[in-house]
Design a protein around this motif. Structure first.
Motif, PDB file in Angstrom:
ATOM      1  N   ALA A  82      25.253  48.668  47.825  1.00  0.00           N
ATOM      2  CA  ALA A  82      24.658  47.440  47.321  1.00  0.00           C
ATOM      3  C   ALA A  82      25.210  47.223  45.916  1.00  0.00           C
ATOM      4  CB  ALA A  82      23.137  47.570  47.295  1.00  0.00           C
ATOM      5  N   LEU A  83      25.865  46.095  45.722  1.00  0.00           N
ATOM      6  CA  LEU A  83      26.450  45.739  44.430  1.00  0.00           C
ATOM      7  C   LEU A  83      25.943  44.343  44.099  1.00  0.00           C
ATOM      8  CD1 LEU A  83      28.399  46.661  42.172  1.00  0.00           C
ATOM      9  CD2 LEU A  83      30.213  45.486  43.405  1.00  0.00           C
ATOM     10  N   GLY A  84      24.853  44.289  43.352  1.00  0.00           N
ATOM     11  CA  GLY A  84      24.198  43.007  43.113  1.00  0.00           C
ATOM     12  C   GLY A  84      23.688  42.472  44.440  1.00  0.00           C
ATOM     13  N   ALA A  85      24.016  41.228  44.736  1.00  0.00           N
ATOM     14  CA  ALA A  85      23.583  40.601  45.984  1.00  0.00           C
ATOM     15  C   ALA A  85      24.575  40.840  47.124  1.00  0.00           C
ATOM     16  CB  ALA A  85      23.399  39.101  45.772  1.00  0.00           C
ATOM     17  N   TYR A 143      40.672  40.817  56.069  1.00  0.00           N
ATOM     18  CA  TYR A 143      40.208  40.713  54.683  1.00  0.00           C
ATOM     19  C   TYR A 143      41.223  39.909  53.884  1.00  0.00           C
ATOM     20  CZ  TYR A 143      36.444  43.946  55.559  1.00  0.00           C
ATOM     21  OH  TYR A 143      35.293  44.526  56.051  1.00  0.00           O
ATOM     22  N   ALA A 144      40.723  39.028  53.045  1.00  0.00           N
ATOM     23  CA  ALA A 144      41.577  38.157  52.229  1.00  0.00           C
ATOM     24  C   ALA A 144      41.422  38.523  50.754  1.00  0.00           C
ATOM     25  CB  ALA A 144      41.182  36.689  52.439  1.00  0.00           C
ATOM     26  N   PRO A 145      42.514  38.418  49.995  1.00  0.00           N
ATOM     27  CA  PRO A 145      42.427  38.711  48.559  1.00  0.00           C
ATOM     28  C   PRO A 145      41.434  37.777  47.865  1.00  0.00           C
ATOM     29  CG  PRO A 145      44.712  38.523  49.253  1.00  0.00           C
ATOM     30  CD  PRO A 145      43.865  38.055  50.405  1.00  0.00           C
ATOM     31  N   ILE A 146      40.687  38.341  46.925  1.00  0.00           N
ATOM     32  CA  ILE A 146      39.759  37.579  46.081  1.00  0.00           C
ATOM     33  C   ILE A 146      39.983  38.010  44.636  1.00  0.00           C
ATOM     34  CG2 ILE A 146      38.016  37.251  47.879  1.00  0.00           C
ATOM     35  CD1 ILE A 146      36.392  39.549  46.533  1.00  0.00           C
ATOM     36  N   GLU A 147      39.353  37.292  43.724  1.00  0.00           N
ATOM     37  CA  GLU A 147      39.412  37.677  42.318  1.00  0.00           C
ATOM     38  C   GLU A 147      38.802  39.066  42.137  1.00  0.00           C
ATOM     39  OE1 GLU A 147      40.718  36.036  39.579  1.00  0.00           O
ATOM     40  OE2 GLU A 147      41.558  34.702  41.105  1.00  0.00           O
ATOM     41  N   VAL A 148      39.345  39.813  41.196  1.00  0.00           N
ATOM     42  CA  VAL A 148      38.792  41.125  40.882  1.00  0.00           C
ATOM     43  C   VAL A 148      37.364  40.932  40.362  1.00  0.00           C
ATOM     44  CG1 VAL A 148      39.038  43.180  39.439  1.00  0.00           C
ATOM     45  CG2 VAL A 148      41.074  42.079  40.413  1.00  0.00           C
ATOM     46  N   PHE A 149      36.451  41.719  40.872  1.00  0.00           N
ATOM     47  CA  PHE A 149      35.042  41.593  40.515  1.00  0.00           C
ATOM     48  C   PHE A 149      34.574  42.819  39.733  1.00  0.00           C
ATOM     49  CE2 PHE A 149      35.399  43.137  44.903  1.00  0.00           C
ATOM     50  CZ  PHE A 149      34.610  44.280  44.887  1.00  0.00           C
ATOM     51  N   GLU A 150      33.439  42.633  39.042  1.00  0.00           N
ATOM     52  CA  GLU A 150      32.800  43.750  38.326  1.00  0.00           C
ATOM     53  C   GLU A 150      32.414  44.815  39.340  1.00  0.00           C
ATOM     54  OE1 GLU A 150      32.176  44.522  35.218  1.00  0.00           O
ATOM     55  OE2 GLU A 150      32.585  42.655  34.175  1.00  0.00           O
ATOM     56  N   PRO A 151      32.597  46.052  39.002  1.00  0.00           N
ATOM     57  CA  PRO A 151      32.948  46.621  37.716  1.00  0.00           C
ATOM     58  C   PRO A 151      34.422  46.944  37.531  1.00  0.00           C
ATOM     59  CG  PRO A 151      32.181  48.355  39.155  1.00  0.00           C
ATOM     60  CD  PRO A 151      32.136  47.070  39.952  1.00  0.00           C
ATOM     61  N   TYR A 152      35.292  46.345  38.314  1.00  0.00           N
ATOM     62  CA  TYR A 152      36.699  46.759  38.353  1.00  0.00           C
ATOM     63  C   TYR A 152      37.637  45.947  37.469  1.00  0.00           C
ATOM     64  CZ  TYR A 152      34.573  48.844  42.437  1.00  0.00           C
ATOM     65  OH  TYR A 152      33.726  49.532  43.266  1.00  0.00           O
ATOM     66  N   ALA A 156      43.711  47.097  35.595  1.00  0.00           N
ATOM     67  CA  ALA A 156      44.731  46.116  35.996  1.00  0.00           C
ATOM     68  C   ALA A 156      45.263  46.361  37.409  1.00  0.00           C
ATOM     69  CB  ALA A 156      45.879  46.119  34.995  1.00  0.00           C
ATOM     70  N   GLY A 157      45.160  47.576  37.902  1.00  0.00           N
ATOM     71  CA  GLY A 157      45.662  47.889  39.239  1.00  0.00           C
ATOM     72  C   GLY A 157      44.701  47.567  40.364  1.00  0.00           C
ATOM     73  N   SER A 158      43.545  47.001  40.034  1.00  0.00           N
ATOM     74  CA  SER A 158      42.559  46.667  41.069  1.00  0.00           C
ATOM     75  C   SER A 158      43.049  45.532  41.953  1.00  0.00           C
ATOM     76  CB  SER A 158      41.231  46.243  40.431  1.00  0.00           C
ATOM     77  OG  SER A 158      40.569  47.345  39.881  1.00  0.00           O
ATOM     78  N   ARG A 159      42.816  45.697  43.245  1.00  0.00           N
ATOM     79  CA  ARG A 159      43.057  44.648  44.229  1.00  0.00           C
ATOM     80  C   ARG A 159      41.769  44.506  45.024  1.00  0.00           C
ATOM     81  NH1 ARG A 159      46.276  44.401  41.016  1.00  0.00           N
ATOM     82  NH2 ARG A 159      48.528  44.504  41.174  1.00  0.00           N
ATOM     83  N   CYS A 160      41.212  43.302  45.031  1.00  0.00           N
ATOM     84  CA  CYS A 160      39.930  43.075  45.696  1.00  0.00           C
ATOM     85  C   CYS A 160      40.096  42.142  46.888  1.00  0.00           C
ATOM     86  CB  CYS A 160      38.911  42.510  44.699  1.00  0.00           C
ATOM     87  SG  CYS A 160      38.490  43.710  43.410  1.00  0.00           S
ATOM     88  N   PHE A 161      39.240  42.370  47.884  1.00  0.00           N
ATOM     89  CA  PHE A 161      39.311  41.639  49.147  1.00  0.00           C
ATOM     90  C   PHE A 161      37.899  41.333  49.630  1.00  0.00           C
ATOM     91  CE2 PHE A 161      43.160  44.046  48.784  1.00  0.00           C
ATOM     92  CZ  PHE A 161      44.141  43.223  49.308  1.00  0.00           C
ATOM     93  N   ALA A 162      37.799  40.351  50.520  1.00  0.00           N
ATOM     94  CA  ALA A 162      36.532  40.008  51.160  1.00  0.00           C
ATOM     95  C   ALA A 162      36.801  39.574  52.590  1.00  0.00           C
ATOM     96  CB  ALA A 162      35.829  38.894  50.403  1.00  0.00           C
ATOM     97  N   LYS A 163      35.775  39.754  53.408  1.00  0.00           N
ATOM     98  CA  LYS A 163      35.849  39.279  54.789  1.00  0.00           C
ATOM     99  C   LYS A 163      34.548  38.563  55.108  1.00  0.00           C
ATOM    100  CE  LYS A 163      36.735  40.616  59.555  1.00  0.00           C
ATOM    101  NZ  LYS A 163      37.106  41.727  60.441  1.00  0.00           N
ATOM    102  N   ASP A 164      34.687  37.350  55.636  1.00  0.00           N
ATOM    103  CA  ASP A 164      33.543  36.558  56.058  1.00  0.00           C
ATOM    104  C   ASP A 164      33.054  37.136  57.390  1.00  0.00           C
ATOM    105  OD1 ASP A 164      31.724  34.613  56.938  1.00  0.00           O
ATOM    106  OD2 ASP A 164      32.943  32.975  56.162  1.00  0.00           O
ATOM    107  N   LEU A 165      31.805  37.536  57.436  1.00  0.00           N
ATOM    108  CA  LEU A 165      31.239  38.129  58.645  1.00  0.00           C
ATOM    109  C   LEU A 165      30.634  37.095  59.581  1.00  0.00           C
ATOM    110  CD1 LEU A 165      29.483  41.236  57.059  1.00  0.00           C
ATOM    111  CD2 LEU A 165      31.772  41.093  58.080  1.00  0.00           C
ATOM    112  N   ARG A 166      30.624  35.838  59.167  1.00  0.00           N
ATOM    113  CA  ARG A 166      30.028  34.792  59.996  1.00  0.00           C
ATOM    114  C   ARG A 166      31.011  34.209  61.000  1.00  0.00           C
ATOM    115  NH1 ARG A 166      28.407  31.404  54.925  1.00  0.00           N
ATOM    116  NH2 ARG A 166      30.486  32.171  54.534  1.00  0.00           N
ATOM    117  N   LEU A 167      32.257  34.605  60.926  1.00  0.00           N
ATOM    118  CA  LEU A 167      33.288  34.055  61.822  1.00  0.00           C
ATOM    119  C   LEU A 167      33.225  34.686  63.195  1.00  0.00           C
ATOM    120  CD1 LEU A 167      36.270  33.912  59.338  1.00  0.00           C
ATOM    121  CD2 LEU A 167      34.682  32.102  59.946  1.00  0.00           C
TER     122      LEU A 167
END
Length: 167
Positions: A82-85, A143-152, A156-167
């Motif tokens: 759990a990371l925030g919401a 998973y698609a690239p997204i903006e780097v989020f806290e706490p990362y 500079a080497g962080s790569r962040c991704f997200a996947k929509d689970l509603r699809l």
């Protein structure tokens, strides 16, 4: 048994489960050297901040999943935090001998199922730029690239991704 016929058993365990701890230690032993020279170049204050950024508080872990091979050996690990919401994928690792046979896909599918059951509309994750195999996996499974989020954001080497689970 061919690679395509590999059957995995998924097991939910506690963060402190001995097999889970051993797999996380194996992950650290494999991945840490990839970033050692970068972290060695940081001053002590920066290194301390980054260590806090990357630390996982077990109290924030809501699911830990192992994948076991046909012999019952735990060969893969992943967790949801759990990371925030949001729910964040953490500590995805498959032992070298089990790679390329679908264990990581089985882990990720189970995390997605568990997250959806918890009402999450998407999953987020962070990996590093020196883990091309992880990036390739995440992209292959949607998973698609997204903006780097806290706490990362400080790394500079962080790569962040997200996947929509509603699809």
């Amino acid at each position: 048994m061919t690679a395509a016929q590999t059957t995995w058993t998924i097991e939910n365990v506690d963060w402190n489960d001995a097999s889970a701890v051993a797999l996380r230690e194996a992950m650290d032993a494999e991945i840490s050297p990839r970033y050692a020279e970068i972290f060695a170049a940081f001053d002590e204050a920066t290194a301390d901040r980054l260590a806090r950024d990357f630390a996982v508080d077990p109290a924030t872990i809501v699911e830990v999943v192992l994948v076991r091979d046909v012999d019952g050996e735990a060969v893969g690990h992943a967790a949801l935090r759990a990371l925030g919401a949001e729910l964040e994928v953490k500590r995805v690792y498959v032992s070298p001998g089990a790679r390329g046979r679908g264990a990581s896909r089985a882990l990720m599918a189970e995390l997605e199922r568990l997250a959806a059951a918890r009402g999450a509309s998407r999953l987020i994750l962070q990996t590093g730029d020196r883990q091309p195999e992880a990036i390739a996996l995440y992209e292959r499974i949607g998973y698609a690239p997204i903006e780097v989020f806290e706490p990362y954001i400080r790394f500079a080497g962080s790569r962040c991704f997200a996947k929509d689970l509603r699809l």
